[in-house]
Design an enzyme around this catalytic site. Structure first.
Site, short mmCIF file in Angstrom:
data_model
loop_
_atom_site.label_atom_id
_atom_site.label_comp_id
_atom_site.label_asym_id
_atom_site.label_seq_id
_atom_site.Cartn_x
_atom_site.Cartn_y
_atom_site.Cartn_z
N THR A 22 -12.12 6.75 -10.28
CA THR A 22 -13.16 5.92 -10.59
C THR A 22 -12.47 4.38 -10.38
O THR A 22 -11.58 4.02 -10.77
CB THR A 22 -13.39 6.04 -12.05
OG1 THR A 22 -13.72 7.12 -12.55
CG2 THR A 22 -14.66 4.99 -12.41
N ALA A 47 -11.40 1.29 -1.95
CA ALA A 47 -11.31 2.74 -1.40
C ALA A 47 -10.30 2.94 -0.32
O ALA A 47 -9.79 3.88 -0.12
CB ALA A 47 -12.67 3.18 -0.80
N CYS A 59 -6.58 2.43 -2.52
CA CYS A 59 -6.55 3.42 -4.00
C CYS A 59 -6.61 4.68 -3.29
O CYS A 59 -7.81 5.09 -3.04
CB CYS A 59 -7.11 2.89 -5.01
SG CYS A 59 -7.28 3.97 -6.52
N THR A 112 -9.94 6.59 -4.99
CA THR A 112 -10.95 6.02 -4.88
C THR A 112 -11.62 6.25 -3.61
O THR A 112 -11.07 6.31 -2.56
CB THR A 112 -11.09 4.58 -5.04
OG1 THR A 112 -10.38 3.85 -6.39
CG2 THR A 112 -12.47 3.63 -4.79
#
EC number: 3.4.25.2
Length: 182
Positions: A12, A167, A170, A173
């Site tokens: 998340t 994204a 991480c 993500t």
């Protein structure tokens, strides 16, 4: 395997920002257990309050849904008063033994205010109107802050670009974004 050695759920990235009278919340779709992607298209962003409030949640899924249900109940009790509903939820969060053990955070926004509800029962309003929570939240937050003053970029474009940057950094993500706006 002891409880402390079990792989933990990760995932998340939620980003909320305001620009030119618009408010946007974006969330990615990845849920991971340890080093394994369990789901890539989870929906962690919703409209509540008859479509006038945006909510994005990070943390343990069941805990987040519990908090979302509690927030919706507070909004029914205090319609049109997002800040008051969040403060009332935070009071419950701090005093209820069950709620105190919930591991989740929420970003909530209406046309006037953006707030973070933390896992400790705090209600915080960011000074710049930008919120980043979850595993990639700091990356998305930094990217959004860098992009917010660029002319020609609207709130949704900034959110999408910032989430794409998060994204790319991480591992918890992904690029499968859900974006809601008011």
């Amino acid at each position: 395997m002891s409880e402390s050695s079990l792989p933990s759920w990760h995932g998340t990235t939620i980003l909320c920002l305001r620009k030119d009278g618009r408010v946007v919340i974006a969330g990615d779709g990845q849920v991971s257990l340890g080093a394994t992607v369990i789901k890539g298209n989870a929906r962690k962003v919703r409209k509540v309050g008859g479509g006038s409030i945006l909510v994005g949640f990070a943390g343990a899924t069941a805990d987040a849904f519990t908090l979302l249900e509690r927030l919706e109940a507070k909004l029914e009790k205090h319609p049109g008063q997002l800040t008051r509903a969040c403060v009332e939820l935070a009071k419950d969060w701090r005093t209820d033994r069950y709620l105190r053990r919930l591991e989740a955070m929420m970003a909530v926004a209406d046309k006037d205010v953006s707030l973070v509800l933390t896992g400790q029962g705090d209600v915080l309003e960011p000074e710049d109107g930008i919120i980043g929570i979850g595993s990639g939240g700091n990356y998305a937050l930094a990217a959004a802050r860098a992009l917010i003053d660029i002319d020609g970029l609207d709130a949704e474009t900034i959110a999408r670009k910032a989430m794409a940057i998060a994204a790319g950094i991480c591992v918890y993500t992904n690029g499968n974004m859900i974006v809601e706006s008011l």
